[in-house]
Each structure stands twice: as C-alpha cells, then as structure tokens.
Write a protein that holds these residues in place. Structure first.
Motif, mmCIF file in Angstrom:
data_model
loop_
_atom_site.group_PDB
_atom_site.id
_atom_site.type_symbol
_atom_site.label_atom_id
_atom_site.label_comp_id
_atom_site.label_asym_id
_atom_site.label_seq_id
_atom_site.Cartn_x
_atom_site.Cartn_y
_atom_site.Cartn_z
ATOM 1 N N HIS A 55 84.929 -8.993 15.886
ATOM 2 C CA HIS A 55 85.847 -8.135 16.230
ATOM 3 C C HIS A 55 86.021 -8.387 17.814
ATOM 4 N N TYR A 56 86.945 -9.214 18.115
ATOM 5 C CA TYR A 56 87.099 -9.716 19.571
ATOM 6 C C TYR A 56 88.635 -10.203 19.769
ATOM 7 N N THR A 57 88.993 -10.258 20.986
ATOM 8 C CA THR A 57 90.315 -10.852 21.410
ATOM 9 C C THR A 57 89.924 -11.834 22.493
ATOM 10 N N PHE A 58 90.549 -13.179 22.181
ATOM 11 C CA PHE A 58 90.569 -14.273 22.742
ATOM 12 C C PHE A 58 92.004 -14.157 23.657
ATOM 13 N N PHE A 79 94.773 -14.000 20.801
ATOM 14 C CA PHE A 79 94.635 -14.277 19.498
ATOM 15 C C PHE A 79 93.259 -13.157 19.113
ATOM 16 N N LYS A 80 93.732 -12.354 18.172
ATOM 17 C CA LYS A 80 92.839 -11.279 17.831
ATOM 18 C C LYS A 80 92.021 -11.491 16.672
ATOM 19 N N VAL A 81 90.892 -11.367 16.614
ATOM 20 C CA VAL A 81 90.119 -11.693 15.377
ATOM 21 C C VAL A 81 89.215 -10.487 15.064
ATOM 22 N N ARG A 82 89.571 -10.228 13.785
ATOM 23 C CA ARG A 82 89.086 -8.860 13.109
ATOM 24 C C ARG A 82 88.401 -9.459 11.714
ATOM 25 N N SER A 113 97.342 -12.755 9.841
ATOM 26 C CA SER A 113 96.933 -13.032 8.420
ATOM 27 C C SER A 113 95.702 -12.116 7.946
ATOM 28 N N THR A 114 95.954 -11.874 6.778
ATOM 29 C CA THR A 114 94.819 -10.905 6.280
ATOM 30 C C THR A 114 93.996 -11.976 5.140
ATOM 31 N N LYS A 115 94.322 -12.849 4.883
ATOM 32 C CA LYS A 115 93.562 -13.575 3.954
ATOM 33 C C LYS A 115 93.227 -15.360 4.544
ATOM 34 N N PHE A 116 91.784 -15.244 4.958
ATOM 35 C CA PHE A 116 91.175 -16.370 5.702
ATOM 36 C C PHE A 116 89.871 -16.519 5.465
ATOM 37 N N THR A 117 89.423 -17.851 5.636
ATOM 38 C CA THR A 117 88.034 -17.867 5.655
ATOM 39 C C THR A 117 87.394 -17.984 7.185
ATOM 40 N N TYR A 118 86.292 -17.616 7.596
ATOM 41 C CA TYR A 118 85.764 -17.604 8.979
ATOM 42 C C TYR A 118 84.535 -18.110 8.637
ATOM 43 N N THR A 119 83.911 -19.093 9.431
ATOM 44 C CA THR A 119 82.698 -19.577 9.537
ATOM 45 C C THR A 119 82.218 -19.695 10.944
ATOM 46 N N ALA A 120 80.881 -19.164 11.089
ATOM 47 C CA ALA A 120 80.567 -19.193 12.590
ATOM 48 C C ALA A 120 79.182 -19.966 12.567
ATOM 49 N N ILE A 121 78.958 -20.794 13.419
ATOM 50 C CA ILE A 121 77.741 -21.802 13.308
ATOM 51 C C ILE A 121 77.277 -21.624 15.066
ATOM 52 N N ALA A 122 76.061 -20.994 15.143
ATOM 53 C CA ALA A 122 75.464 -20.846 16.473
ATOM 54 C C ALA A 122 74.964 -22.125 16.837
ATOM 55 N N LYS A 123 75.103 -22.635 18.102
ATOM 56 C CA LYS A 123 74.733 -23.798 18.689
ATOM 57 C C LYS A 123 73.310 -23.587 19.128
ATOM 58 N N LYS A 124 72.650 -24.810 19.448
ATOM 59 C CA LYS A 124 71.145 -24.867 19.582
ATOM 60 C C LYS A 124 71.070 -24.164 21.166
ATOM 61 N N LYS A 125 71.952 -24.656 22.105
ATOM 62 C CA LYS A 125 71.962 -24.430 23.194
ATOM 63 C C LYS A 125 72.856 -23.332 23.866
ATOM 64 N N GLY A 126 73.109 -22.483 22.697
ATOM 65 C CA GLY A 126 74.067 -21.281 22.941
ATOM 66 C C GLY A 126 75.473 -21.395 22.782
ATOM 67 N N GLY A 127 76.030 -20.619 22.370
ATOM 68 C CA GLY A 127 77.512 -20.573 21.926
ATOM 69 C C GLY A 127 77.688 -20.768 20.697
ATOM 70 N N TRP A 128 79.042 -20.938 20.039
ATOM 71 C CA TRP A 128 79.327 -20.964 18.721
ATOM 72 C C TRP A 128 80.536 -21.860 18.490
ATOM 73 N N ASP A 129 80.427 -22.579 17.314
ATOM 74 C CA ASP A 129 81.609 -23.144 16.653
ATOM 75 C C ASP A 129 82.110 -22.418 15.652
ATOM 76 N N ILE A 170 89.221 -16.606 27.591
ATOM 77 C CA ILE A 170 87.978 -15.802 27.552
ATOM 78 C C ILE A 170 87.934 -14.881 26.565
ATOM 79 N N LEU A 171 86.876 -14.539 26.047
ATOM 80 C CA LEU A 171 86.532 -13.464 25.034
ATOM 81 C C LEU A 171 86.577 -12.176 25.908
ATOM 82 N N MET A 172 87.245 -11.266 25.043
ATOM 83 C CA MET A 172 87.276 -9.794 25.565
ATOM 84 C C MET A 172 86.906 -8.826 24.486
ATOM 85 N N ASP A 173 86.291 -7.593 24.760
ATOM 86 C CA ASP A 173 86.029 -6.720 23.964
ATOM 87 C C ASP A 173 87.125 -5.760 23.793
ATOM 88 N N LYS A 174 87.753 -5.519 24.861
ATOM 89 C CA LYS A 174 88.830 -4.486 24.890
ATOM 90 C C LYS A 174 90.204 -4.559 24.003
#
Length: 179
Positions: A55-58, A79-82, A113-129, A170-174
């Motif tokens: 739940h964030y906004t780019f 770009f809002k991700v929920r 869009s309400t139909k999508f796949t979402y995959t998040a992979i944590a990086k070893k040195k921080g961050g996400w793909d 940047i990512l924002m929470d608001k």
C-alpha cells in the motif's frame, strides 16, 4: 579574613559545580537527539512496512524514455499500488508502433487495474525488485520496479504497442489526490 577566603573558595566550587551541571545537561540534550543513523533506520523501516503492506504511492520525478533524454516532471504524476488495485497517472514520451488510435489515453499511461500478479523479492543489500503483470490493461505487459531501502524507486513500463519508458522518483505513504 577567613570568612572571605572560605567564601572565595566556596564561590569557585560553586562556579565549577554550575559549569559541570550545565555541561551534563547539554550532553544529555545532545545525546537524546536522534542520530543520523537512527533517522536513516527509521526511514528504512517505514519503507519496508510500505512495501510489505503493498500500500504505497510512487511519485514520479523524472521520465526516462527509451530513446533517451532524462525529463524532469513538474506535475504530480504517480503510480499507486494497493493490494486490490493499481492506479497509474503518468506521462508518456516515446514512440508508438501500431494500433494506437488518435488521442488514445491522452498520450500517457493512465489506467486502473484490479486483476494483476504482484511479486516482491527482497535484495541481499537492501531494497526490493517488484514485478507486476496486469491482466486487465490492454497495452501494459509488465511493470518492473526497483525500490531502494531508502525509498527511492525506478519503475519501468513495458508496453506492447509503444517503446518502453521508466520513471525515477520516491515512495510515499500519504494518499495523493486521485487523478
């Protein structure tokens, strides 16, 4: 005379005690302030919570068309991700290849869009793909995101009928105003 000498010695000790108390108070005030590392850790924890909650906004600050040219964006593009939806309101600069009706989509990347796949992979040195594949948006094939531990992000859109484009921001929470 002894009274003056004792008073003089007492005054010296009193000055030293006062200076010592002021120094201790100042040291405690400074040490109570969050350090740079504390602030950075708090920000990274907040970014991690946003990514994990999905739940964030780019907020886009720069557009990077495939043909080159780093463009500063002065408007509020995002770009809002929920968990249950994706909402894109981004400009487009690039080349269209085929089957693009005149004035389609106002030349930008604008969809919900309400139909999508979402995959998040944590990086070893921080961050996400993050890889997102919307199933109900006609021309968007894949959205790849890299989010740093500090909340900086790059989002790339692979579009079937246009050249790819990426955005830095940047990512924002608001919650930002809806477009």
């Amino acid at each position: 005379m002894t009274i003056n000498i004792n008073t003089s010695i007492a005054m010296k000790y009193l000055k030293h005690i006062i200076i010592l108390l002021i120094t201790i108070t100042a040291f405690n005030a400074v040490s109570a302030q969050p350090t740079k590392e504390d602030k950075k850790k708090a920000k990274q924890d907040a970014v991690k919570a946003l990514v994990e909650s999905q739940h964030y906004t780019f907020t886009a600050q720069y557009a990077n068309p495939q043909g080159g040219g780093h463009r500063f964006l002065s408007s509020d593009y995002d770009f809002k991700v929920r968990k249950d939806s994706l909402i894109a309101y981004l400009p487009y600069f690039g080349r269209a290849y085929f089957d693009v009706p005149y004035n389609s989509n106002d030349g930008g990347i604008k969809f919900t869009s309400t139909k999508f796949t979402y995959t998040a992979i944590a990086k070893k040195k921080g961050g996400w793909d993050i890889k997102i594949k919307p199933a109900d948006v006609k021309y968007i094939d894949t959205i790849n995101m890299y989010i740093s531990a500090d909340g900086y992000a790059n989002v790339q859109f692979t579009i079937t009928n246009k050249s790819a484009i990426s955005f830095d921001g940047i990512l924002m929470d608001k919650e930002t105003k809806s477009k």
